[in-house]
Scaffold this motif. Structure first.
Motif, PDB file in Angstrom:
ATOM      1  N   ARG A 112      -5.427  -0.101   7.558  1.00 59.58           N
ATOM      2  CA  ARG A 112      -4.736  -0.370   6.297  1.00 59.58           C
ATOM      3  C   ARG A 112      -3.275  -0.676   6.581  1.00 59.58           C
ATOM      4  N   THR A 113      -2.915  -1.936   6.390  1.00 58.76           N
ATOM      5  CA  THR A 113      -1.534  -2.358   6.602  1.00 58.76           C
ATOM      6  C   THR A 113      -1.068  -3.069   5.337  1.00 58.76           C
ATOM      7  N   GLU A 135     -14.283   1.578   3.646  1.00 54.87           N
ATOM      8  CA  GLU A 135     -14.672   0.178   3.444  1.00 54.87           C
ATOM      9  C   GLU A 135     -14.354  -0.704   4.655  1.00 54.87           C
ATOM     10  N   LEU A 136     -15.344  -1.572   4.932  1.00 56.59           N
ATOM     11  CA  LEU A 136     -15.139  -2.616   5.926  1.00 56.59           C
ATOM     12  C   LEU A 136     -15.067  -3.961   5.185  1.00 56.59           C
ATOM     13  N   GLU A 180       0.838  -1.205   0.000  1.00 55.98           N
ATOM     14  CA  GLU A 180       0.000   0.000   0.000  1.00 55.98           C
ATOM     15  C   GLU A 180       0.874   1.257   0.000  1.00 55.98           C
TER      16      GLU A 180
HETATM   17  P1  ATP Z   1      -9.712  -0.496   0.113  1.00 59.80           P
HETATM   18  O1  ATP Z   1     -10.636   0.198  -0.865  1.00 59.80           O
HETATM   19  O2  ATP Z   1      -9.927  -0.098   1.545  1.00 59.80           O
HETATM   20  O3  ATP Z   1      -8.272  -0.482  -0.316  1.00 59.80           O
HETATM   21  P2  ATP Z   1     -10.200  -2.885  -1.318  1.00 59.80           P
HETATM   22  O4  ATP Z   1     -11.462  -2.592  -2.033  1.00 59.80           O
HETATM   23  O5  ATP Z   1      -8.912  -2.821  -2.045  1.00 59.80           O
HETATM   24  O6  ATP Z   1     -10.113  -2.031   0.046  1.00 59.80           O
HETATM   25  P3  ATP Z   1     -10.615  -5.683  -1.329  1.00 59.80           P
HETATM   26  O7  ATP Z   1      -9.643  -5.922  -2.398  1.00 59.80           O
HETATM   27  O8  ATP Z   1     -12.065  -5.793  -1.650  1.00 59.80           O
HETATM   28  O9  ATP Z   1     -10.319  -4.290  -0.626  1.00 59.80           O
HETATM   29  O10 ATP Z   1     -10.234  -6.614  -0.085  1.00 59.80           O
HETATM   30  C1  ATP Z   1     -11.208  -7.267   0.701  1.00 59.80           C
HETATM   31  C2  ATP Z   1     -11.139  -6.837   2.160  1.00 59.80           C
HETATM   32  O11 ATP Z   1      -9.825  -6.967   2.672  1.00 59.80           O
HETATM   33  C3  ATP Z   1     -11.499  -5.366   2.398  1.00 59.80           C
HETATM   34  O12 ATP Z   1     -12.890  -5.194   2.449  1.00 59.80           O
HETATM   35  C4  ATP Z   1     -10.823  -5.102   3.728  1.00 59.80           C
HETATM   36  O13 ATP Z   1     -11.629  -5.546   4.798  1.00 59.80           O
HETATM   37  C5  ATP Z   1      -9.581  -5.955   3.653  1.00 59.80           C
HETATM   38  N1  ATP Z   1      -8.394  -5.152   3.261  1.00 59.80           N
HETATM   39  C6  ATP Z   1      -8.055  -4.766   2.013  1.00 59.80           C
HETATM   40  N2  ATP Z   1      -6.904  -4.081   2.019  1.00 59.80           N
HETATM   41  C7  ATP Z   1      -6.488  -4.040   3.309  1.00 59.80           C
HETATM   42  C8  ATP Z   1      -5.337  -3.482   3.959  1.00 59.80           C
HETATM   43  N3  ATP Z   1      -4.388  -2.876   3.278  1.00 59.80           N
HETATM   44  N4  ATP Z   1      -5.240  -3.620   5.302  1.00 59.80           N
HETATM   45  C9  ATP Z   1      -6.202  -4.263   6.016  1.00 59.80           C
HETATM   46  N5  ATP Z   1      -7.300  -4.810   5.438  1.00 59.80           N
HETATM   47  C10 ATP Z   1      -7.446  -4.717   4.111  1.00 59.80           C
END
Ligand code: ATP
Length: 433
Positions: free
Chosen positions: A191-192, A264-265, A182
């Motif tokens: 976000r990690t 987003e959750l 990220e």
């Molecule tokens: P965001 O828009 O917040 O980057 P995303 O749409 O890229 O999320 P998805 O690819 O749909 O996320 O990933 C599914 C789930 O994984 C997310 O709904 C979230 O709960 C979790 N997630 C995604 N990226 C991260 C992150 N960098 N750190 C922690 N949890 C994450």
């Protein structure tokens, strides 16, 4: 807003103080945005994962699980589109070299770090973590840590089908780590770069009404949130045409109003047969399903609900946090609490009290995770257990031994303290779980 940011600070501080979550590699000055789950954090996280597995795998006839390797053949990521598409737009400050997500800042404004107005053009940054397989670090040995758990469930579709003999509709579930480089991680565990996901690929007949399945999964996700004690601060956002991935006919983002903003959750998407058809093409192996009634062969379509484990844990803590005049407590759903019960002898220097309390402690441990505390006075012990969300505290006192064979069971949320017979203690607590 100030009050809300305050809540986030309080959660981060409680997590550190009580052993839920520590800054990663702390004695070496840390590693940016990495966090380690401590003795209580690992319990809470495992409880969340186990509850999910129970609800979505063990309690259902139409679901099986897998646990795949983190490193997969790079062709997987070529087929899934991650190698070419899994990019975030990035800009860099030419003065201080701070990098930002171009879609999250105003690129015409000055740099938030150094105040200069000197951003580069927007560049595409691929978020997959690379490493090398074996001793030679060259292009041929390059592999990637999975950026999501989903793909293995498509890649193993045929093996799962052949061994589990499931018929459509059915789902595959997986929990595990995912890695994303990220650009701007932050907000604690929100976000990690290394995090955990719980995902389901739910396969359906393309002739079926996909929207019916979609609605069903949306409801299931709402039910799951109730398990976490999260019923407020939620927003279900339909992603409009043009903003969805091209293969998705419908996507709903489940967002939560975090103290740092609504974000987003979880997510729910209808992905059609995009993944299976790409893997079938790229691997040259048939991934088709044969209908047992008609013998028709086709690629199933898929509904994908996806959950972040760390974000689940964060919202659980945010919703459970309570402050009262004389105490702070976590009103965690008892099923999720790191300890279900704490057992105390009223006084630590009275041998009969200690040995009776030890007996109860050892008995209860066979059924749930139990804490032992004999420090300070009972009031301090309650305070300490409240702060980590232990739903029940059991005290052995002189009446227990001399009179009635009963113990005091103090309730975390109501502070009530009924007396319960020792023989009935296990069932009393089980009943409340
Ligand atoms: P965001 O828009 O917040 O980057 P995303 O749409 O890229 O999320 P998805 O690819 O749909 O996320 O990933 C599914 C789930 O994984 C997310 O709904 C979230 O709960 C979790 N997630 C995604 N990226 C991260 C992150 N960098 N750190 C922690 N949890 C994450």
């Amino acid at each position: 807003m100030a009050e809300n940011t305050d809540l986030m600070d309080k959660i981060v501080s409680l997590c550190k103080r009580r052993g839920f979550i520590f800054p990663g590699s702390e004695i070496y000055g840390g590693l940016a945005n990495s966090w380690d789950y401590g003795p209580l954090g690992v319990e809470l996280k495992n409880n969340i994962k186990q509850l999910w597995w129970k609800r979505f795998v063990h309690m259902r006839d139409d679901m099986v699980g897998i646990d795949a390797a983190l490193l997969m053949n790079p062709k997987v990521w070529e087929a899934s589109g991650h190698l070419s598409e899994f990019n975030d737009p990035m800009v860099e400050c030419k003065n201080c070299h701070e990098r930002y997500r171009a879609d999250q800042i105003d690129t015409n404004a000055p740099c938030a770090k150094c105040g200069k107005k000197a951003f580069t053009e927007v560049m595409q940054f691929n978020m997959m973590f690379k490493t090398n397989l074996g001793p030679v670090a060259d292009e041929k040995s390059t592999v990637y840590f999975r950026p999501e758990t989903a793909q293995a469930m498509f890649v193993q579709f045929k093996n799962i089908l052949d061994t589990s003999r499931k018929q459509l509709p059915f789902g595959v579930a997986q929990q595990g780590k995912a890695f994303r480089n990220e650009i701007t991680p932050g907000n604690f565990i929100f976000r990690t770069r290394e995090f955990e996901q719980m995902e389901i690929e739910y396969f359906i007949n393309p002739k079926d009404n996909w929207n019916k399945h979609f609605e069903y999964w949306l409801e299931q996700m709402k039910e799951w949130l109730k398990d976490l004690g999260v019923t407020k601060n939620l927003e279900f956002v339909e992603i409009p045409d043009g903003e969805r991935a091209h293969y998705s006919k419908r996507t709903v983002d489940i967002e939560y109003k975090y103290p740092f903003g609504q974000k987003e959750l979880y997510g729910l998407a209808y992905r059609g047969d995009f993944d299976l058809s790409r893997h079938q093409k790229m691997s040259g192996q048939s991934l088709e399903y044969t209908d047992p009634q008609t013998n028709e062969k086709f690629l199933p379509h898929v509904i994908e609900p996806t959950w972040g484990v760390d974000r689940s844990l964060l919202v659980t803590l945010l919703e459970a946090y309570r402050e009262e005049e004389d105490r702070v407590y976590l009103s965690l759903p008892p099923k999720l609490a790191p300890y279900k019960v704490a057992v105390f002898p009223l006084l630590k220097n009275k041998e009969q009290l200690v040995s009776k309390a030890r007996e109860i402690y050892n008995d209860l441990r066979q059924y749930f995770n139990v804490a032992w505390d004999d420090r300070g006075n009972v009031g301090k012990r309650y305070y300490s257990q409240d702060e980590i969300g232990t739903p029940f505290c059991v005290t052995v006192d002189f009446d227990t031994i001399e009179k009635d064979g009963m113990v005091t069971v103090r309730n975390r949320d109501t502070k009530e303290q009924p007396r319960v017979k020792i023989e009935e203690l296990k069932n009393y607590i089980l009943g409340k779980l």
